[in-house]
Design a protein around this motif. Structure first.
Motif, PDB file in Angstrom:
ATOM      1  N   PHE A  80     -10.638  47.163   9.223  1.00 51.82           N
ATOM      2  CA  PHE A  80      -9.935  47.856  10.303  1.00 51.82           C
ATOM      3  C   PHE A  80      -9.943  47.003  11.558  1.00 51.82           C
ATOM      4  O   PHE A  80     -10.671  46.013  11.667  1.00 51.82           O
ATOM      5  N   THR A  81      -9.150  47.400  12.521  1.00 51.93           N
ATOM      6  CA  THR A  81      -9.121  46.718  13.804  1.00 51.93           C
ATOM      7  C   THR A  81      -8.939  47.746  14.908  1.00 51.93           C
ATOM      8  O   THR A  81      -8.381  48.820  14.682  1.00 51.93           O
ATOM      9  N   TYR A 111      -8.439  51.580  13.434  1.00 52.66           N
ATOM     10  CA  TYR A 111      -9.774  52.183  13.333  1.00 52.66           C
ATOM     11  C   TYR A 111      -9.690  53.675  13.040  1.00 52.66           C
ATOM     12  O   TYR A 111     -10.395  54.191  12.172  1.00 52.66           O
ATOM     13  N   ASP A 112      -8.813  54.357  13.763  1.00 54.12           N
ATOM     14  CA  ASP A 112      -8.735  55.809  13.632  1.00 54.12           C
ATOM     15  C   ASP A 112      -8.284  56.246  12.245  1.00 54.12           C
ATOM     16  O   ASP A 112      -8.520  57.380  11.843  1.00 54.12           O
ATOM     17  N   GLY A 113      -7.631  55.365  11.495  1.00 51.47           N
ATOM     18  CA  GLY A 113      -7.195  55.743  10.163  1.00 51.47           C
ATOM     19  C   GLY A 113      -8.007  55.131   9.048  1.00 51.47           C
ATOM     20  O   GLY A 113      -7.687  55.315   7.861  1.00 51.47           O
ATOM     21  N   TYR A 114      -9.075  54.422   9.402  1.00 50.47           N
ATOM     22  CA  TYR A 114      -9.807  53.658   8.393  1.00 50.47           C
ATOM     23  C   TYR A 114     -10.590  54.543   7.440  1.00 50.47           C
ATOM     24  O   TYR A 114     -10.668  54.272   6.241  1.00 50.47           O
ATOM     25  N   GLN A 115     -11.179  55.592   7.959  1.00 51.01           N
ATOM     26  CA  GLN A 115     -11.962  56.468   7.097  1.00 51.01           C
ATOM     27  C   GLN A 115     -11.103  57.016   5.969  1.00 51.01           C
ATOM     28  O   GLN A 115     -11.496  56.997   4.792  1.00 51.01           O
ATOM     29  N   GLU A 116      -9.919  57.490   6.304  1.00 49.49           N
ATOM     30  CA  GLU A 116      -9.025  58.047   5.291  1.00 49.49           C
ATOM     31  C   GLU A 116      -8.573  56.970   4.306  1.00 49.49           C
ATOM     32  O   GLU A 116      -8.545  57.194   3.093  1.00 49.49           O
ATOM     33  N   GLU A 134     -18.155  49.725   9.221  1.00 49.50           N
ATOM     34  CA  GLU A 134     -18.885  50.035  10.447  1.00 49.50           C
ATOM     35  C   GLU A 134     -19.894  51.126  10.095  1.00 49.50           C
ATOM     36  O   GLU A 134     -19.513  52.158   9.539  1.00 49.50           O
ATOM     37  N   GLU A 135     -21.144  50.899  10.420  1.00 43.94           N
ATOM     38  CA  GLU A 135     -22.190  51.841  10.026  1.00 43.94           C
ATOM     39  C   GLU A 135     -21.922  53.252  10.515  1.00 43.94           C
ATOM     40  O   GLU A 135     -22.154  54.227   9.805  1.00 43.94           O
ATOM     41  N   TYR A 136     -21.438  53.380  11.748  1.00 41.74           N
ATOM     42  CA  TYR A 136     -21.280  54.706  12.338  1.00 41.74           C
ATOM     43  C   TYR A 136     -20.101  55.445  11.724  1.00 41.74           C
ATOM     44  O   TYR A 136     -20.087  56.664  11.637  1.00 41.74           O
ATOM     45  N   LEU A 137     -19.117  54.696  11.252  1.00 38.70           N
ATOM     46  CA  LEU A 137     -17.984  55.310  10.580  1.00 38.70           C
ATOM     47  C   LEU A 137     -18.378  55.762   9.175  1.00 38.70           C
ATOM     48  O   LEU A 137     -18.047  56.849   8.729  1.00 38.70           O
ATOM     49  N   ALA A 138     -19.114  54.901   8.476  1.00 35.36           N
ATOM     50  CA  ALA A 138     -19.546  55.235   7.119  1.00 35.36           C
ATOM     51  C   ALA A 138     -20.616  56.316   7.120  1.00 35.36           C
ATOM     52  O   ALA A 138     -20.745  57.080   6.168  1.00 35.36           O
TER      53      ALA A 138
END
Length: 560
Positions: A80-81, A111-116, A134-138
């Motif tokens: 992501f970026t 970034y905002d769409g990376y989780q999905e 990214e640890e906080y996202l995962a």
């Protein structure tokens, strides 16, 4: 209104971008994605990159004699970026393909769409060869994935690639599971202190005061800045300490007082978060007294943004604030100079703690992690090609060599005249969405500096107010050790959950109220007890269990 939002606290402490902490509580459900990773596995910057010439394989050192440079590999990557999205058909991809003899297929999403995107990709059984995390996202899922064997163990490869061999042991420990397997490659982030402190040296001089070396002296200076007209304008319009939402910055003048660090132990010998330590209690009592006397930002707990207090410092209204070796805003510094042309800043060195220690808490030393799919195991040629690509992107180029004459800088930047222009000793890069700069596509384009000092922050800082201050911090980086927070290599599922966030938020909120006189200091024990009942006891238990058998670094001279 909550005074102690953890998102704000984390931003103040760790120096992360706003984008980093916006997703702090949006962690991927651990169970569902753990299953996704299991299926996938079984089915099989700070700055641009710029360094020395690479070998034909693309690495600064060939890692494996068994790797056939003539064989072409297809390599997929998902990351992501925070900025503009590079196109999937950018010209830079062709340059990378030619240089490394690969068919590179990078997918880079916002970034905002990376989780999905990550969830969908993995759920479909199509985990890429390379994944940026990214640890906080995962969130809590990350350690579960690693323990389940979703990522390729990297122990046997570390010493074969120069930029991996340079990573300190305490940073590798953060991506090592209990079985000793290294499952990820940390991306560079300076390991300087989490925060430094800045004081108006000209105000000290005007009042004939010395640099504070204890909290008692800090309080005396803060009160003098509030009552004794330090700017000599004949008005009662200044005060001492800037404070913002969540009670940040916390003015931890050493790891001993760091509310975020796991430094102190309870009666049973368990490490505990600084928020509930006796050292923090003493701090809160001191700040409550200073607030009562007008020496701390008025109404700080109700402020929606840290910018309120920050503006006081840069508008010549407050004399003590936080600073840093990198990233300080030159526009704000110019604002201060416009109203106080003779302003001078100095760093407040760390205090000697009651236990004799003297040093601030270090940053993690990395931000974001690159992992390789476990299904690559056995394909040594492809693994070498991937790691060569990663190593090339991380290769450090000295600041004064980042010119068109440096082959690696020139290539990673898209070549002069195409990916960047170079005028008056400075490069101006094309935007990522133009697809012209290879560093926008590389799995890791954060150069791994051998030392923070190699980044030469003071030399590249031109502002006359900030330059000498940054130089002071560089010297402190050499002079004082830093504390490596054990929580960097430990893990608590509860702490990484909404329950953990709510528990610490309640503590932070209560402490802000104590400082502002809205809650008596005698409530301290009740606040700590409530934290323990709300998940704190589980957090402490889980964190300490995760640290069993692990080597704790303690204080370390990072500048050596």
């Amino acid at each position: 209104m909550s005074h102690g939002a953890l998102k704000t606290i984390y931003y103040w402490k760790r120096g992360c971008t706003m984008a980093t902490f916006k997703m702090r509580n949006a962690a991927i459900p651990a169970l569902s994605l753990s299953l996704m990773f299991s299926l996938a596995a079984c089915s099989s910057n700070d700055s641009n990159s710029n360094g020395n010439s690479a070998s034909p394989s693309g690495s600064s050192a060939s890692a494996s004699a068994s790797s056939d440079a003539s064989k072409k590999y297809s390599i997929s990557m998902l990351d992501f970026t925070y900025g503009k999205i590079p196109p999937t058909d950018g010209a830079a991809i062709s340059q990378i393909n030619e240089k490394f003899n690969i068919d590179y297929k990078p997918t880079i999403v916002p970034y905002d769409g990376y989780q999905e995107k990550m969830s969908t990709t993995i759920a479909g059984g199509d985990m890429p060869d390379v994944l940026g995390i990214e640890e906080y996202l995962a969130g809590g899922a990350l350690h579960t994935w690693a323990d389940m064997g979703a990522f390729l163990p990297l122990n046997d490869y570390i010493d074969k690639y120069p930029t991996l061999a340079e990573v300190p042991d305490e940073i590798w420990a953060a991506v090592t599971n209990k079985d000793g397997q290294i499952w990820g490659i940390p991306r560079y982030y300076p390991n300087n202190p989490t925060q430094n402190w800045v004081i108006r040296q000209d105000w000290l001089d005007n009042l004939g005061l010395q640099m504070p070396t204890t909290y008692e002296e800090l309080a005396q200076v803060a009160l003098a800045f509030t009552n004794d007209d330090p700017d000599q304008n004949g008005k009662n319009d200044t005060y001492g300490l800037v404070m913002g939402p969540g009670g940040a910055p916390s003015y931890a003048m050493g790891a001993y007082w760091d509310r975020d660090a796991w430094y102190h132990k309870d009666a049973d010998g368990n490490l505990i978060p600084g928020y509930i330590s006796d050292a923090r209690k003493e701090q809160v009592a001191l700040y409550a007294d200073l607030y009562k006397q007008g020496a701390i930002t008025k109404g700080f707990g109700a402020n929606a943004s840290f910018e309120v207090g920050q503006s006081d410092f840069y508008n010549n209204k407050a004399g003590i604030y936080m600073g840093g070796i990198r990233g300080m805003d030159e526009n704000l510094a110019n604002s201060l100079l416009s109203v106080a042309p003779d302003a001078k800043l100095s760093s407040i060195p760390p205090f000697v703690a009651p236990d004799g220690s003297q040093g601030l808490t270090a940053q993690r030393g990395y931000y974001r992690i690159t992992v390789l799919n476990a299904k690559l195991a056995g394909d040594e040629g492809k693994i070498d090609r991937i790691l060569s690509l990663i190593d090339y992107g991380r290769t450090f180029v000295p600041v004064d060599e980042r010119t068109p004459d440096n082959e690696t800088f020139d290539f990673r930047s898209g070549q002069e005249g195409t990916g960047y222009t170079f005028d008056n000793g400075a490069a101006t890069f094309a935007q990522p969405d133009q697809g012209l700069t290879p560093f926008s596509y590389l799995p890791d384009s954060n150069m791994w500096a051998p030392s923070v000092l190699d980044n030469k922050y003071s030399e590249t800082t031109n502002n006359p107010l900030l330059k000498p201050y940054v130089a002071q911090l560089e010297q402190e980086y050499v002079d004082f050790p830093e504390y490596v927070d054990p929580s960097y290599i430990g893990y608590s599922p509860t702490n990484n959950s909404s329950k953990g966030t709510e528990a610490i938020n309640k503590v932070a909120d209560a402490q802000v109220k104590m400082i502002m006189g809205e809650l008596p200091l005698t409530s301290w024990d009740d606040v700590v007890s409530d934290y323990m009942k709300s998940g704190g006891s589980d957090i402490i238990k889980e964190m300490n269990e995760s640290l069993q058998g692990r080597t704790l670094t303690g204080f370390k001279k990072m500048g050596q």
